[in-house]
Structure formats: C-alpha cells, structure tokens
Design a protein around this motif. Structure first.
Motif, PDB file in Angstrom:
ATOM      1  N   LYS A 170       0.836  -1.532   0.280  1.00  0.00           N
ATOM      2  CA  LYS A 170      -0.041  -0.101   0.380  1.00  0.00           C
ATOM      3  C   LYS A 170       1.022   1.718  -0.307  1.00  0.00           C
ATOM      4  O   LYS A 170       0.425   2.295  -0.755  1.00  0.00           O
ATOM      5  N   ASN A 220       9.141  -1.016   6.508  1.00  0.00           N
ATOM      6  CA  ASN A 220       7.454  -0.541   7.227  1.00  0.00           C
ATOM      7  C   ASN A 220       6.808  -1.003   5.993  1.00  0.00           C
ATOM      8  O   ASN A 220       5.481  -0.190   6.497  1.00  0.00           O
ATOM      9  N   ASP A 265       3.309  -1.573   3.926  1.00  0.00           N
ATOM     10  CA  ASP A 265       1.928  -2.438   4.483  1.00  0.00           C
ATOM     11  C   ASP A 265       1.376  -3.193   3.207  1.00  0.00           C
ATOM     12  O   ASP A 265       1.401  -2.531   1.748  1.00  0.00           O
TER      13      ASP A 265
END
Length: 536
Positions: free
Chosen positions: A28, A124, A126
């Motif tokens: 995402k 990080n 997603d």
C-alpha cells in the motif's frame, strides 16, 4: 511462441531485474519517487515550499533541452540533495526525531539521518490484500533466476527467498562486484538497502558515484547474455539506469532485431488485461529492440518461469561451484589434485589450511551421486541445525529407505521440493514415498501419541512427575525409569515450551539410534515437536 514460453521451453535461468513497480504492486505504501520526496519534505517544511523549489529546478533545466522523463529524473535528484541537507540539519538541531536513530548513533556510526528516514519508510511496508497467491508464484520464480538485479531498497526479495527456504547471496552497492563470482544465485542491490541506510542511492552525487557499479553490472550481464535472457519487471523504460544498461546492450549485442528482442523482455503493466501480449518494440534513441509484454496477469508469467528445471537451483549451483573453485585454487597450487579420499563433508566450510592437509576427490555427473546415506542421528542433527545443510535429494533417499510409518520430520524438505516447480525424473519414486509419509502423519497423530503415552505410563511414578515444571526437572528424577520420563514428556508435550523441547531433542540425539522403548518414544517426541512447530 511468446517471450515467456520461449524462456521456459529453452529451460534457461533468466537474469531478472526487479524495479519499484513490484513494490508498488504488492504494498500500500510503495511510493513513487516524487511521492517519497514529498512525504519526507513534509517532515521539515510546508508542502507548498516543495512545489516552489521543484519549479525553481525546472526553470534551471529549461536550457538543457531534456526529454520529460530525463527532466523529472534530474529534478528528483536535485530535490533529494536539498532534502538531505534539510532533514540532517533538523535532526542535529533536535527539531526532528527519527525512528531507529539517536544523535549518538548518527554521530558515532556516521549514519545519514536522511537515509535512515528512507530506510524506515521501506522497512515498514504494508502488504495489499488479494496478492498472496501471486506473491507465492513470484517467490517460486525468483529462485529460478540466474541472478537478480534490483534498484529497490526494501527487503521483499530476500523475504521471498527466505519463505522458500532457499539461500541467496546479497550484494549491496559495490559488494560482490569486485570479487570472483560464479554468476549464479546472487542478488545485486545496486541502489542500496534498508539494512544499511548509508548505501541508499538517491541524490545526484549518489548516482555519479554509482556509475562505476553500473558498468560492472553491465559487464556481468553481457558476459551471460548468450546463456540467459533478461526480464525486467516493475521498471519503466524511462528509468535512467535501465536506459544506460540497454545502451550498453545495443552497443555490444551481435544479434539481429528478432533475436535481440527474444533476449530482452520488459513487462509493462496494463490494468485488467488477463491475456499476455507480446510486441517487438524498440527505443529509437537507443537503437535497441526488445519484447514488450503487456498484461496484468503477472501470476501467469511467474508460474511459467517457475517451471524451469535444470536439476539444481541457481543457489545450489552457486554453492557447489564456489566450493569446487576453492578446492582447485588451494589444492591446485599445492599440486595435489591427484590424491584422493572420499568423505561426506560440507566442503564450503573447509578453510584454506584444512584444504591443504586433506585429500579430496570431486565427482561430477548428471544422474549419479556420491554420498554417504545419513543415519537417523545424522538426519535429525542436520534437520534441527540452524543451517540445515543436508541436501534435499539425499534426504528424500533416506526417507524412502525408511519405513513410511517411521516417525521422521520432513516439512523443511517438503518446502524445498515445492520450490522446484517440477520433480526431477530420478526422484519421482522418492517424492511419491514422501506423499505416503505425509498421509501417515496427520496433525492428530500428536494427540494419538499423547493418549498412548499416558495409558502406558506407570501410575506409581505420577506423584513425582507431576511435581515437575520443565523437561529438565523430569529428566533429573533419579527414581523414575527413562522410558516413563519420556512417556510423561510425550503425554504433556503441548505443555512444555517449544524452546526446551528443541533443546531436549538436540541434546539427546543419540537416544534416537537405539531399538528399545526409549528410542521409539524419543522419535515420537521429535515427530510431535515437528508437527507442533512446522505443521505437516
């Protein structure tokens, strides 16, 4: 025949380039370059100042008569340079906190705060929903790559290899480009990695320093081009690095148009297009032809390439070639390659001095293997080691030789087999035997073992056994026979910590070689532990 089918039918491991489009497809927060810069800019300045500065640089470049893509590329480099200064100043003046970085770390370890911000962003990610099966197919394809080149910073490729239980040598920046290489089973992260923020390439100065690396990558690819086609996934042909690579190819490829196009394929994302359309295309200003592969059906591409089967994965070829080269370099210098002694050892772990003092024979073949069949103890020791060096082919032979009702863990090797895509002809019977073993050991077998152990446990020892809380406590009871201790461990196996179960298994491997009650119980404990921690 289309480009992908041609790779599969020729059974060639391709060289695969993985670009930022792959990250954006599956995550995402996989950002385009300008989006990344804007997100970082907002940490230290108002958004409107970003666009003001952008257009200042745009005006500076007007006189250079650049194409739209080249102009955007140069502006992004300059914006990154400005942003690096702003973020570093804000961090050191204590106006900006950055995760995973303290002032002391930045100072003593010379870590760039700006690059740490970028590393945090790509550490990080997603994952999007609905792509699980496609990502599995992507992973299966990657392990069939001769080698992989990426300009991505994230660890997605490494994670794909890890989930398939396949190792890959990772070269970041200059790493691996100035050393001897077998050109198999390696990953080249030419723009850096989130694991080392200072290696991240994003400014004009970075790209200038990167030119020598790119020349070496070009040479490596050109030297393998006659054996391996090239597939670009997640790249735009406006990318400066890709254009420079293709320029090198156009200057050195001796092929006609059709043959050149059959060597280079570029996957172009076309929304909702299920079929795979191949078009021979060209880049006029570079004078190069390639195959443009238009589709949204990436899974089909991955699945086709995953069917390549040469008996060994590129990572396995790399391991064996590297070990053989080491023998030749060391023993050859000693003029001792004619003395032999066969033994089953991991030659990749022998140091130079040991090689000088050992007699070694190296054998090559396409269907015969020189090996020592492992014992149960050998197998379990390797299975539960951190590296698990036992070759899956030999493991399959061992498992077939062992009764399919005999409790022996197998899940790790099952994962390797699934990564092969197709089963080698000489291992068909062994794989069928494994399927029988799998059906003989459902998850419910753990409960079955536990009930039987409880039933056979001598009840007079229960008062002592019930006072224990760890396996070590159980084994320390001097007044309880060994097989009753093992029955109690098997009965209560889901109550003990998995860490102490593994520790018990590793420390008592000799117990599994015997033929008595204790050995049978030990093997059932091992099998139960495997099913509990790994599944079937």
């Amino acid at each position: 025949m289309n480009f992908i089918e041609n790779i599969k039918d020729n059974n060639q491991f391709p060289i695969i380039f993985v670009g930022s489009g792959v990250t954006k497809r599956y995550f995402k927060n996989g950002l385009k370059w300008e989006q990344l810069l804007l997100e970082l800019w907002n940490l230290v300045e108002e958004e409107k100042a970003f666009y003001t500065q952008y257009h200042v640089f745009e005006n500076l470049l007007k006189s250079k008569n650049l194409s739209k893509s080249d102009k955007e590329f140069e502006i992004n480099l300059m914006m990154a340079g400005i942003l690096e200064e702003k973020i570093n100043n804000a961090f050191y003046s204590d106006e900006l906190n950055i995760d995973n970085l303290t002032l002391a770390q930045a100072h003593t370890e010379h870590i760039s705060p700006f690059r740490q911000c970028i590393a945090n962003t790509f550490s990080n990610l997603d994952r999007k929903k609905g792509f699980d099966e496609e990502i599995i197919s992507f992973s299966k394809m990657l392990v069939k790559a001769r080698f992989i080149v990426t300009t991505n910073y994230d660890n997605f490729i490494e994670e794909c290899f890890s989930k398939r239980n396949v190792s890959i040598k990772v070269n970041v920046g200059n790493s691996g480009l100035f050393v001897k290489s077998n050109d198999y089973g390696e990953l080249y992260k030419i723009h850096g990695s989130v694991k080392n923020p200072n290696t991240i390439c994003i400014t004009s100065e970075d790209y200038k320093n990167n030119e020598s690396k790119l020349a070496l990558v070009n040479a490596k690819i050109l030297s393998n081009l006659t054996e391996s086609p090239i597939l670009f996934i997640g790249y735009s042909l406006t990318d400066k690095n890709i254009r420079e690579l293709l320029t090198s190819y156009s200057e050195n490829l001796p092929y006609e148009i059709s043959e050149a196009a059959a060597r280079i394929g570029v996957v172009e994302y076309t929304p909702d297009k299920i079929e795979i359309q191949d078009i021979v295309s060209n880049i006029p200003d570079l004078g190069i032809h390639y195959t443009k592969i238009s589709t949204d059906n990436y899974k089909k591409i991955y699945d086709e390439i995953s069917q390549i089967e040469q008996g060994y994965l590129p990572s396995e070829i790399a391991k064996f070639e590297g070990a053989f080269r080491k023998i030749i370099e060391v023993k050859g210098k000693e003029k001792e390659l004619d003395t032999v002694l066969t033994s089953f050892i991991d030659i990749s772990k022998i140091n130079t001095e040991e090689l000088k003092n050992k007699n070694i024979v190296v054998a090559f073949g396409d269907s015969k293997y020189i090996y020592k069949m492992p014992t149960y103890k050998d197998y379990i020791r390797e299975y539960f080691s951190n590296s698990m060096e036992l070759d899956t082919r030999i493991a399959l032979l061992f498992l077939k030789k062992t009764s399919a009702n005999y409790p022996v863990p197998y899940k790790k090797h099952r994962g390797v087999i699934e990564s092969w895509g197709s089963i080698p002809n000489d291992l068909v019977q062994e794989v069928e035997s494994l399927k029988t073993r799998i059906s003989n050991f459902p998850e419910s077998i753990v409960r079955t073992y536990s009930i039987k152990a409880n039933k056979d446990l001598a009840k007079k020892y229960l008062p002592y056994l019930k006072k224990t809380s760890t396996i070590e406590d159980v084994m320390s009871l001097s007044n309880v026979p060994l097989y009753n201790k093992l029955r109690f461990i098997l009965f209560k196996i889901d109550k003990f910590k998995v860490e102490e179960l593994k520790d018990f298994i590793v420390k008592n491997i000799d117990m599994g070689e015997g033929k008595g009650i204790s050995s049978t119980l030990y093997r059932k404990i091992v099998m139960s532990y495997s099913i509990i921690t790994e599944g079937i």
